[in-house]
Design an enzyme around this catalytic site. Structure first.
Site: not given
Length: 650
Positions: A313, A365, A396, A465, A498
């Site tokens: 983002t 997405q 998110c 993640h 990650g």
């Protein structure tokens, strides 16, 4: 929100006051001869900066004062001490609770970068496009039609070269271009390079734009969603047996037993063969709007072992993705788009779906909390955009999304989550993927229980993640848990995400058995990471090479957002947001131990030249100075504060 919304950049002021002494735990191991103090670091930049530029203002606002972060985002400098200097024992209970809050998330209430000095005297678009017809707006036009008057009030050019003119032979922004001196006659007429025009050179193909007619239909709610409504009616009738719901599309390498036989469609009245018609058809007549695609008929997603650039983002814009593709990224994904905004026809949201021609494997997405909007949005995208997959954002962490039931909240709303996945799978003709976290709470993992359900619901691929929502980036990703989830998800492909900042990190991640790796913050710190992974080496990139990367980004930005004032300042804004990540990179030649780790804070150090030192600064003023090297001086009232704030090193 996607991975890139991480509390990424350090706070203004840089990494701690460690001088040339011993390094603390969690501090990058830089060679002793390069270490310095905070005061010496900024004195060096100020002294060199005065030699290289005549600009006296070296901070974000015109008064020369550095922009302070909002009060809620400030953190104490020492443990046991409050913001006003009191100890925790002497502070009031309310004050004590306030100081214990960790700094995370966005810098809310920051000043907008949008310039306003040119809005009063904007030239009419009909003159910019050199339209021979009358004004597009007729008598109601509020824009200027006098080119001479516009040129009198227009700010000075930012440089002698126009990238659009040199690349494509013609600048579509004409007199409004901030580099118009390169292609404008004295009378204000736009020049065209006949050689480039004769070769038919056109701007790079960018697909997935929003048609004006479709935008009007969306705003007036005139678009029909028959397939989505049919799927939603099935949900309202009660739970559907698993055998009656298509399993979606599995990625290559995930064996499934699929019935690819002919599907029986109940015949209604009047289904006899119609007589031949003398009317000619303009193409094949399909029944895709009546008969759903079977799982074996859908496109497949084969990205096993490929490098996946995360949907970042703010920073994961199209120019940045072009940079990463050049360095070896295999799979790219657009920034997170909110499904309700897409259904309303918002141009800013549809811009997140644009795809450059170099993105050969590209997905979008979506974020949403309810089956109806997500299913309708999926049907809309299947009819209007060209993508290879659609991803659901279930990772998110921000409150704005979480409190509405989207993002990580879907991990605790299994019924709605199942309806979203099954509904989207029924209306999409491309694979459906999902991005999740380990869980919501820090010590309560949910992914291992959710992955088998996602596999049964028909998800083609899942990206995990290795952090929870509450954990954010204060601790390392849990790759041991990701390895456990690989077994739980089998045979469905699982990508891990990650803390990958080197090819050693990537190799260790692949040893866990994941299908591939997704790279997020590592790509923001050094986009050449993809090259390092593929070539299995450390790249001691020079400061001049890094500046060339930034120059390419600005050129791509001017192509994408425009070379007028609005486009230049938008390019500058996204460049500054990216610089707030890039400043955390430590050059390979300065490290005592390789590789650099993503959770290690770089101390103050002097680089091998002035530019390398400038790129290591954590001050927004120095980021602005770098932007001025590429895009010219900032407007007089320019101010900038990074969107995100780091707590990754605490």
């Amino acid at each position: 929100m996607a991975e890139g919304t991480a509390e990424a950049p350090l706070e203004n002021g840089g990494g701690g006051d460690s001088g040339a002494g011993a390094l603390e735990r969690g501090v990058a191991p830089i060679k002793r001869q390069y270490l310095t103090t905070k005061e010496q670091f900024h004195q060096f930049l100020e002294a060199k900066g005065q030699e290289k530029t005549c600009r006296e203002t070296e901070v974000g606002d015109p008064a020369g004062n550095e922009l302070a972060e909002p009060e809620a985002k400030r953190i104490r400098l020492e443990d046991g001490q409050t913001a006003d200097g009191q100890t925790e024992e002497a502070a009031e209970p309310g004050e004590q609770l306030q100081t214990q809050k960790r700094a995370r998330g966005q810098n809310k209430g920051r000043p907008h970068v949008k310039p306003t000095n040119y809005d009063k005297n904007r030239l009419c678009p009909s003159l910019i496009q050199e339209s021979a017809a009358k004004c597009f707006f007729g008598d109601r036009c509020r824009f200027l039609h006098d080119v001479g008057r516009y040129l009198e009030t227009k700010p000075a050019d930012l440089g002698p070269r126009c990238v659009l003119f040199e690349t494509f032979g013609r600048c579509p922004y004409g007199v409004t271009c901030r580099f118009a001196g390169a292609h404008l006659r004295p009378e204000g007429q736009n020049l065209v390079q006949e050689e480039l025009a004769a070769r038919g050179t056109q701007p790079p193909s960018i697909r997935n734009g929003l048609d004006k007619a479709l935008q009007q239909q969306l705003r007036k709610r005139e678009v029909r969603f028959e397939r989505a409504e049919q799927a939603l009616r099935r949900f309202s009738q009660g739970p559907t047996p698993a055998a009656a719901v298509p399993e979606g599309t599995a990625a290559e390498g995930a064996p499934r037993q699929e019935n690819c036989g002919a599907q029986q469609v109940p015949a209604g009245p009047g289904t006899s063969t119609p007589p031949s018609s003398p009317v000619r058809t303009c193409g094949p007549l399909t029944d895709e709007d009546v008969v759903r695609l079977r799982p074996c008929e859908k496109k497949r997603l084969d990205i096993r072992g490929k490098l996946y650039l995360a949907p970042l983002t703010t920073c994961g814009n199209l120019p940045f993705r072009r940079i990463c593709k050049r360095f070896g990224a295999d799979v790219t994904c657009g920034e997170m788009a909110v499904c309700t905004n897409l259904l309303q026809g918002q141009m800013s949201e549809w811009a997140l779906l644009k795809r450059h021609q170099c993105e050969d494997i590209f997905g979008v997405q979506l974020e949403g909390a309810f089956p109806d909007t997500m299913t309708k949005c999926a049907e809309l995208l299947s009819r209007t955009v060209e993508v290879d997959f659609v991803d659901i954002n279930v990772g998110c962490p921000i409150d704005l999304v979480y409190k509405k039931g989207g993002g990580c909240a879907l991990m605790n709303r299994s019924t709605k989550f199942q309806q979203i996945v099954r509904g989207m799978n029924q209306v999409l003709d491309v694979p459906l993927t999902v991005k999740i976290r380990t869980g919501v709470q820090e010590r309560v993992n949910l992914a291992h229980r959710l992955l088998p359900e996602l596999r049964d619901w028909g998800v083609a691929l899942v990206t995990l993640h290795g952090r929870s929502r509450e954990q954010r980036y204060t601790k390392l990703a849990d790759w041991q848990y990701i390895e456990e989830c690989v077994q739980a998800a089998s045979p469905m492909p699982l990508f891990g995400n990650g803390d990958i900042l080197s090819f050693e990190d990537a190799n260790r991640a692949m040893q866990t058995g994941v299908t591939g790796i997704m790279i997020a913050r590592g790509a923001l710190l050094k986009p050449w990471l993809f090259t390092e992974i593929k070539e299995q080496r450390h790249w001691d990139i020079s400061s001049s090479e890094r500046l060339d990367i930034l120059r390419d980004f600005t050129n791509y930005g001017l192509e994408h957002w425009g070379s007028d004032t609005q486009g230049v300042e938008k390019t500058r804004r996204f460049l500054l947001e990216w610089l707030s990540f890039l400043c955390r990179y430590v050059p390979v030649g300065l490290l005592e131990r390789l590789p650099q780790r993503i959770n290690e804070r770089p101390p103050y150090y002097l680089g091998r030249d002035y530019l390398e030192t400038l790129m290591a600064s954590q001050k927004a003023a120095d980021w602005i100075r770098i932007s001025e090297m590429l895009l010219g001086p900032v407007p007089p009232s320019f101010a900038f504060l990074p969107k995100h704030k780091a707590n990754a090193y605490k």
